[in-house]
Design a protein around this motif. Sequence first.
Motif, PDB file in Angstrom:
ATOM      1  N   GLY A   6      21.376  92.360  52.261  1.00  0.00           N
ATOM      2  CA  GLY A   6      22.885  92.160  51.596  1.00  0.00           C
ATOM      3  C   GLY A   6      23.115  92.388  50.212  1.00  0.00           C
ATOM      4  O   GLY A   6      24.034  91.945  49.747  1.00  0.00           O
ATOM      5  N   VAL A   7      22.081  92.798  49.661  1.00  0.00           N
ATOM      6  CA  VAL A   7      22.336  93.034  48.199  1.00  0.00           C
ATOM      7  C   VAL A   7      21.912  94.328  47.808  1.00  0.00           C
ATOM      8  O   VAL A   7      20.753  95.090  48.329  1.00  0.00           O
ATOM      9  N   ASN A   8      22.670  95.096  47.143  1.00  0.00           N
ATOM     10  CA  ASN A   8      22.499  96.733  46.555  1.00  0.00           C
ATOM     11  C   ASN A   8      21.352  96.439  45.420  1.00  0.00           C
ATOM     12  O   ASN A   8      21.804  95.938  44.327  1.00  0.00           O
ATOM     13  N   PRO A  10      19.042  97.940  42.387  1.00  0.00           N
ATOM     14  CA  PRO A  10      19.223  99.037  41.538  1.00  0.00           C
ATOM     15  C   PRO A  10      18.021 100.030  41.785  1.00  0.00           C
ATOM     16  O   PRO A  10      16.952  99.902  42.172  1.00  0.00           O
ATOM     17  N   THR A  11      18.474 101.360  41.786  1.00  0.00           N
ATOM     18  CA  THR A  11      17.621 102.369  42.206  1.00  0.00           C
ATOM     19  C   THR A  11      16.759 103.046  40.991  1.00  0.00           C
ATOM     20  O   THR A  11      15.676 103.659  41.467  1.00  0.00           O
ATOM     21  N   ASN A  12      17.100 102.906  39.935  1.00  0.00           N
ATOM     22  CA  ASN A  12      16.314 103.381  38.779  1.00  0.00           C
ATOM     23  C   ASN A  12      15.298 102.719  38.316  1.00  0.00           C
ATOM     24  O   ASN A  12      14.720 102.959  37.358  1.00  0.00           O
ATOM     25  N   LYS A  13      15.040 101.452  38.955  1.00  0.00           N
ATOM     26  CA  LYS A  13      13.936 100.507  38.414  1.00  0.00           C
ATOM     27  C   LYS A  13      13.033 100.599  39.399  1.00  0.00           C
ATOM     28  O   LYS A  13      13.135 101.222  40.312  1.00  0.00           O
ATOM     29  N   ARG A  14      11.753  99.960  38.929  1.00  0.00           N
ATOM     30  CA  ARG A  14      10.672  99.732  39.845  1.00  0.00           C
ATOM     31  C   ARG A  14      10.861  98.943  40.913  1.00  0.00           C
ATOM     32  O   ARG A  14      11.628  98.138  40.669  1.00  0.00           O
ATOM     33  N   LEU A  19      13.241  94.325  43.557  1.00  0.00           N
ATOM     34  CA  LEU A  19      13.436  93.230  44.781  1.00  0.00           C
ATOM     35  C   LEU A  19      13.830  91.825  44.135  1.00  0.00           C
ATOM     36  O   LEU A  19      14.371  90.833  44.664  1.00  0.00           O
ATOM     37  N   ARG A  20      13.793  91.485  42.840  1.00  0.00           N
ATOM     38  CA  ARG A  20      14.054  90.205  42.152  1.00  0.00           C
ATOM     39  C   ARG A  20      15.479  89.898  42.005  1.00  0.00           C
ATOM     40  O   ARG A  20      16.094  89.075  41.909  1.00  0.00           O
ATOM     41  N   TYR A  21      16.322  91.292  42.232  1.00  0.00           N
ATOM     42  CA  TYR A  21      17.704  90.985  42.347  1.00  0.00           C
ATOM     43  C   TYR A  21      18.394  90.188  43.662  1.00  0.00           C
ATOM     44  O   TYR A  21      19.372  89.650  43.773  1.00  0.00           O
TER      45      TYR A  21
END
Length: 122
Positions: A6-8, A10-14, A19-21
Amino acid sequence: MARIAGVNIPTNKRVTISLRYIHGIGPAKAAEICETVGIPAERRVQDLSDAEVLRIRETIDRDYMVEGDLRRDTAVNIKRLMDQACYRGLRHRRGLPVRGQRTHTNARTRKGPARAIAGKKK
């Protein structure tokens, strides 16, 4: 944009950083998930295939309590303490620090902004 639990993320990070988001996943769990799924830690989210994103999503759903379930579980535990009227529950109810910190000075995060006391001027 990959959407996991349920969380978008970020695509430009490792992958381990992205996953920590997700609430409930920190550095250790993120590395563990990458190792379980078999994704190198230095890969970026934008480089993942749909199958790899699906494997990450399934691993998190199966093995970890995250986001809404974790928040609900924490809220239920706090409510249980408050209903028991134990010391920690009373501190939660009054909005004071729970783990033994001093409150004469400091503790502004829990107590809120300082309020002026009438007639204290010298």
